[in-house]
Design a protein around this motif. Sequence first.
Motif, PDB file in Angstrom:
ATOM      1  N   ALA A 136       0.827  -1.206   0.000  1.00 42.48           N
ATOM      2  CA  ALA A 136       0.000   0.000   0.000  1.00 42.48           C
ATOM      3  C   ALA A 136       0.864   1.259   0.000  1.00 42.48           C
ATOM      4  O   ALA A 136       0.578   2.231  -0.703  1.00 42.48           O
ATOM      5  N   LEU A 137       1.939   1.239   0.771  1.00 37.75           N
ATOM      6  CA  LEU A 137       2.863   2.370   0.799  1.00 37.75           C
ATOM      7  C   LEU A 137       3.488   2.596  -0.572  1.00 37.75           C
ATOM      8  O   LEU A 137       3.603   3.734  -1.039  1.00 37.75           O
ATOM      9  N   ALA A 138       3.888   1.511  -1.210  1.00 35.56           N
ATOM     10  CA  ALA A 138       4.481   1.626  -2.543  1.00 35.56           C
ATOM     11  C   ALA A 138       3.480   2.211  -3.529  1.00 35.56           C
ATOM     12  O   ALA A 138       3.829   3.044  -4.370  1.00 35.56           O
ATOM     13  N   HIS A 139       2.222   1.771  -3.428  1.00 36.62           N
ATOM     14  CA  HIS A 139       1.187   2.292  -4.325  1.00 36.62           C
ATOM     15  C   HIS A 139       0.985   3.786  -4.096  1.00 36.62           C
ATOM     16  O   HIS A 139       0.918   4.568  -5.058  1.00 36.62           O
ATOM     17  N   VAL A 140       0.890   4.194  -2.842  1.00 38.13           N
ATOM     18  CA  VAL A 140       0.655   5.609  -2.532  1.00 38.13           C
ATOM     19  C   VAL A 140       1.835   6.450  -2.989  1.00 38.13           C
ATOM     20  O   VAL A 140       1.660   7.535  -3.566  1.00 38.13           O
ATOM     21  N   ARG A 141       3.045   5.997  -2.746  1.00 34.53           N
ATOM     22  CA  ARG A 141       4.218   6.776  -3.136  1.00 34.53           C
ATOM     23  C   ARG A 141       4.319   6.916  -4.656  1.00 34.53           C
ATOM     24  O   ARG A 141       4.769   7.940  -5.164  1.00 34.53           O
ATOM     25  N   ASP A 142       3.883   5.885  -5.382  1.00 32.83           N
ATOM     26  CA  ASP A 142       3.994   5.924  -6.850  1.00 32.83           C
ATOM     27  C   ASP A 142       2.791   6.573  -7.522  1.00 32.83           C
ATOM     28  O   ASP A 142       2.940   7.256  -8.538  1.00 32.83           O
ATOM     29  N   HIS A 143       1.594   6.347  -6.969  1.00 31.81           N
ATOM     30  CA  HIS A 143       0.369   6.751  -7.671  1.00 31.81           C
ATOM     31  C   HIS A 143      -0.569   7.637  -6.853  1.00 31.81           C
ATOM     32  O   HIS A 143      -1.542   8.152  -7.399  1.00 31.81           O
ATOM     33  N   GLY A 144      -0.316   7.788  -5.574  1.00 31.37           N
ATOM     34  CA  GLY A 144      -1.256   8.501  -4.726  1.00 31.37           C
ATOM     35  C   GLY A 144      -2.269   7.552  -4.112  1.00 31.37           C
ATOM     36  O   GLY A 144      -2.328   6.363  -4.455  1.00 31.37           O
ATOM     37  N   HIS A 145      -3.098   8.077  -3.212  1.00 31.07           N
ATOM     38  CA  HIS A 145      -4.007   7.213  -2.460  1.00 31.07           C
ATOM     39  C   HIS A 145      -5.388   7.079  -3.087  1.00 31.07           C
ATOM     40  O   HIS A 145      -6.161   6.205  -2.699  1.00 31.07           O
ATOM     41  N   HIS A 146      -5.722   7.922  -4.058  1.00 31.89           N
ATOM     42  CA  HIS A 146      -7.098   7.966  -4.554  1.00 31.89           C
ATOM     43  C   HIS A 146      -7.543   6.650  -5.192  1.00 31.89           C
ATOM     44  O   HIS A 146      -8.685   6.228  -5.028  1.00 31.89           O
ATOM     45  N   GLY A 147      -6.665   5.992  -5.913  1.00 27.37           N
ATOM     46  CA  GLY A 147      -7.051   4.773  -6.603  1.00 27.37           C
ATOM     47  C   GLY A 147      -6.807   3.495  -5.817  1.00 27.37           C
ATOM     48  O   GLY A 147      -7.037   2.400  -6.332  1.00 27.37           O
ATOM     49  N   LEU A 148      -6.378   3.638  -4.583  1.00 26.92           N
ATOM     50  CA  LEU A 148      -6.073   2.457  -3.780  1.00 26.92           C
ATOM     51  C   LEU A 148      -7.343   1.888  -3.160  1.00 26.92           C
ATOM     52  O   LEU A 148      -8.130   2.598  -2.545  1.00 26.92           O
ATOM     53  N   SER A 149      -7.536   0.593  -3.323  1.00 29.16           N
ATOM     54  CA  SER A 149      -8.660  -0.098  -2.695  1.00 29.16           C
ATOM     55  C   SER A 149      -8.146  -1.378  -2.060  1.00 29.16           C
ATOM     56  O   SER A 149      -7.059  -1.864  -2.386  1.00 29.16           O
ATOM     57  N   VAL A 150      -8.924  -1.921  -1.149  1.00 32.34           N
ATOM     58  CA  VAL A 150      -8.535  -3.165  -0.495  1.00 32.34           C
ATOM     59  C   VAL A 150      -8.445  -4.289  -1.518  1.00 32.34           C
ATOM     60  O   VAL A 150      -7.545  -5.133  -1.462  1.00 32.34           O
ATOM     61  N   ARG A 151      -9.329  -4.296  -2.502  1.00 30.33           N
ATOM     62  CA  ARG A 151      -9.318  -5.356  -3.520  1.00 30.33           C
ATOM     63  C   ARG A 151      -8.067  -5.285  -4.391  1.00 30.33           C
ATOM     64  O   ARG A 151      -7.418  -6.296  -4.634  1.00 30.33           O
ATOM     65  N   THR A 152      -7.715  -4.066  -4.855  1.00 29.84           N
ATOM     66  CA  THR A 152      -6.514  -3.947  -5.685  1.00 29.84           C
ATOM     67  C   THR A 152      -5.268  -4.277  -4.873  1.00 29.84           C
ATOM     68  O   THR A 152      -4.290  -4.810  -5.406  1.00 29.84           O
ATOM     69  N   LEU A 153      -5.294  -3.961  -3.586  1.00 29.64           N
ATOM     70  CA  LEU A 153      -4.164  -4.293  -2.724  1.00 29.64           C
ATOM     71  C   LEU A 153      -4.019  -5.810  -2.591  1.00 29.64           C
ATOM     72  O   LEU A 153      -2.904  -6.347  -2.641  1.00 29.64           O
ATOM     73  N   ALA A 154      -5.142  -6.506  -2.446  1.00 25.80           N
ATOM     74  CA  ALA A 154      -5.100  -7.970  -2.358  1.00 25.80           C
ATOM     75  C   ALA A 154      -4.518  -8.571  -3.630  1.00 25.80           C
ATOM     76  O   ALA A 154      -3.712  -9.512  -3.573  1.00 25.80           O
ATOM     77  N   GLN A 155      -4.887  -8.038  -4.768  1.00 26.62           N
ATOM     78  CA  GLN A 155      -4.343  -8.529  -6.031  1.00 26.62           C
ATOM     79  C   GLN A 155      -2.843  -8.292  -6.108  1.00 26.62           C
ATOM     80  O   GLN A 155      -2.095  -9.157  -6.584  1.00 26.62           O
ATOM     81  N   ALA A 156      -2.403  -7.132  -5.644  1.00 31.78           N
ATOM     82  CA  ALA A 156      -0.979  -6.814  -5.701  1.00 31.78           C
ATOM     83  C   ALA A 156      -0.151  -7.758  -4.835  1.00 31.78           C
ATOM     84  O   ALA A 156       0.967  -8.134  -5.200  1.00 31.78           O
ATOM     85  N   VAL A 157      -0.694  -8.145  -3.697  1.00 34.42           N
ATOM     86  CA  VAL A 157       0.027  -9.021  -2.774  1.00 34.42           C
ATOM     87  C   VAL A 157      -0.137 -10.483  -3.147  1.00 34.42           C
ATOM     88  O   VAL A 157       0.691 -11.333  -2.806  1.00 34.42           O
ATOM     89  N   GLY A 158      -1.223 -10.802  -3.863  1.00 30.97           N
ATOM     90  CA  GLY A 158      -1.456 -12.170  -4.281  1.00 30.97           C
ATOM     91  C   GLY A 158      -2.231 -12.998  -3.293  1.00 30.97           C
ATOM     92  O   GLY A 158      -1.945 -14.191  -3.095  1.00 30.97           O
ATOM     93  N   VAL A 159      -3.224 -12.371  -2.638  1.00 27.82           N
ATOM     94  CA  VAL A 159      -4.083 -13.104  -1.704  1.00 27.82           C
ATOM     95  C   VAL A 159      -5.533 -12.916  -2.134  1.00 27.82           C
ATOM     96  O   VAL A 159      -5.834 -12.118  -3.027  1.00 27.82           O
TER      97      VAL A 159
END
Length: 212
Positions: A24-47
């Motif tokens: 989540a930190l990597a996503h926010v630092r690269d893209h900002g927080h607006h597009g971050l969701s729990v579902r996209t985070l799960a996909q990024a981590v692979g769970v």
Amino acid sequence: MAAEPAERRPYHREDLRRELLEAALAHVRDHGHHGLSVRTLAQAVGVSPGAPYHHFKDRRELLLAIALHGYGELGAAAARAAASGSTAKERLLALCISFVDYAQANPRLMELMYESELTSPTPDPALLEHQHAGRAALQAQLEWALPSLSEDARTLRLLSLWSTVYGFASLRNKHLIDPFEPAGSNPDQIARGTLRLAVEAAVRQPTDALAP
């Protein structure tokens, strides 16, 4: 035998919360927080989509954890800065520089920490604790530099100094200050020169008992 639904499959991770927070930190630092969701985070981590909810009940709680991590880093930088000078003026300048440096290195994270749904209409209480700690760090140096100044007068100076520091960092990150900087100037020198002037004004000895 039917396969178990994806959201119920076990996720054998020793520290899934840490992995989720790092992603989540990597996503926010690269893209900002607006597009971050729990579902996209799960996909990024692979769970599975439901796995993060064992650690963050909703998106806001996830964003709060990211912001608190940022405040932790910012506080650590401030502690190092406060220990680097031998006088109150030197320590104040180091504190101000550490904030601007962190803001410039983490512009999207700073937006989440100071200008997001976590701060509007009022700051989350967990964030306020860190903001008050930052204010106390500046105030301690002002009290050291000007012990005879009244509390009201020191408060005015503190407000003026903090407004300059935060305002400069915000304007720089939004590129709103760029047109006003001298052509060919060094951005780092501009920042330090601006902060030095603000600190010098904050620690200036009053000319009389009524001066702020």
